[in-house]
Scaffold this motif. Sequence first.
Motif, short mmCIF file in Angstrom:
data_model
loop_
_atom_site.label_atom_id
_atom_site.label_comp_id
_atom_site.label_asym_id
_atom_site.label_seq_id
_atom_site.Cartn_x
_atom_site.Cartn_y
_atom_site.Cartn_z
N GLN A 50 -1.32 -4.86 -59.99
CA GLN A 50 -0.21 -4.58 -60.89
C GLN A 50 0.71 -3.51 -60.31
N ARG A 51 0.12 -2.50 -59.68
CA ARG A 51 0.93 -1.46 -59.04
C ARG A 51 1.78 -2.04 -57.91
N ILE A 52 1.16 -2.89 -57.11
CA ILE A 52 1.89 -3.50 -55.99
C ILE A 52 2.97 -4.43 -56.50
N ASP A 53 2.69 -5.18 -57.56
CA ASP A 53 3.71 -6.04 -58.17
C ASP A 53 4.91 -5.22 -58.63
N GLU A 54 4.65 -4.07 -59.24
CA GLU A 54 5.74 -3.20 -59.70
C GLU A 54 6.54 -2.66 -58.52
N LEU A 55 5.85 -2.28 -57.45
CA LEU A 55 6.56 -1.80 -56.26
C LEU A 55 7.40 -2.90 -55.64
N GLU A 56 6.89 -4.11 -55.63
CA GLU A 56 7.67 -5.23 -55.10
C GLU A 56 8.88 -5.50 -55.98
N ARG A 57 8.74 -5.35 -57.29
CA ARG A 57 9.88 -5.53 -58.20
C ARG A 57 10.96 -4.49 -57.89
N ILE A 58 10.55 -3.24 -57.70
CA ILE A 58 11.50 -2.17 -57.36
C ILE A 58 12.20 -2.48 -56.04
N MET A 59 11.43 -2.93 -55.06
CA MET A 59 12.03 -3.24 -53.76
C MET A 59 13.03 -4.39 -53.86
N ARG A 60 12.70 -5.42 -54.63
CA ARG A 60 13.64 -6.53 -54.83
C ARG A 60 14.94 -6.02 -55.46
N PHE A 61 14.81 -5.17 -56.48
CA PHE A 61 15.98 -4.59 -57.13
C PHE A 61 16.81 -3.80 -56.12
N MET A 62 16.15 -2.95 -55.34
CA MET A 62 16.86 -2.12 -54.37
C MET A 62 17.55 -2.99 -53.31
N TYR A 119 0.08 4.69 -43.91
CA TYR A 119 0.59 4.49 -45.26
C TYR A 119 -0.53 4.64 -46.28
N LYS A 120 -0.23 5.37 -47.34
CA LYS A 120 -1.14 5.52 -48.48
C LYS A 120 -0.39 5.00 -49.70
N LEU A 121 -1.03 4.09 -50.44
CA LEU A 121 -0.36 3.47 -51.58
C LEU A 121 0.19 4.51 -52.55
N ASP A 122 -0.58 5.55 -52.83
CA ASP A 122 -0.12 6.57 -53.78
C ASP A 122 1.17 7.23 -53.30
N ASP A 123 1.25 7.57 -52.01
CA ASP A 123 2.45 8.22 -51.47
C ASP A 123 3.64 7.27 -51.47
N VAL A 124 3.42 6.03 -51.06
CA VAL A 124 4.50 5.04 -51.05
C VAL A 124 5.00 4.81 -52.47
N GLU A 125 4.07 4.73 -53.41
CA GLU A 125 4.43 4.51 -54.81
C GLU A 125 5.29 5.65 -55.35
N VAL A 126 4.90 6.88 -55.10
CA VAL A 126 5.66 8.04 -55.57
C VAL A 126 7.06 8.05 -54.94
N ASP A 127 7.13 7.84 -53.63
CA ASP A 127 8.42 7.85 -52.94
C ASP A 127 9.34 6.74 -53.45
#
Length: 129
Positions: free
Chosen positions: A58-70, A97-105
């Motif tokens: 779910q976290r990765i899906d949300e990050l992918e959604r943000i990336m698509r938007f960007m 790469y650490k998921l937590d760091d990528v997520e925060v950034d």
Amino acid sequence: AAFAVMGLLRSEEMKYGLLVLPVQDARRYIERVGKGTNIQFEDMNAHHMRRPYRKHIQRIDELERIMRFMFEELSKLEGCDITQNKVQEYLDFDGNYKLDDVEVDLQQLYANFVKFKGNNTILLHEKSQ
């Protein structure tokens, strides 16, 4: 064979296959196969509620959604070039790469961009009056 349209980092149509792994070694196999081949994994148990890694997905899906938007928003900007498909370069540094760091950034970048977009809309509205 059935074909699937790939996600954000993928650019080719792929064929479906089936890989059955022992649960205790699945992570090791998936990592080895994923790094050594051009393959996308699809979880056949995606609809089951008993998945220990569901929150990560779910976290990765949300990050992918943000990336698509960007990507969509940045592609609208004149003079903005987006570098894509440097998969090997990404894989060369995957241990960094650490998921937590990528997520925060990424979430911070997203929040700043949305704020910038809102401020820009207000300024354009004020300028037109």
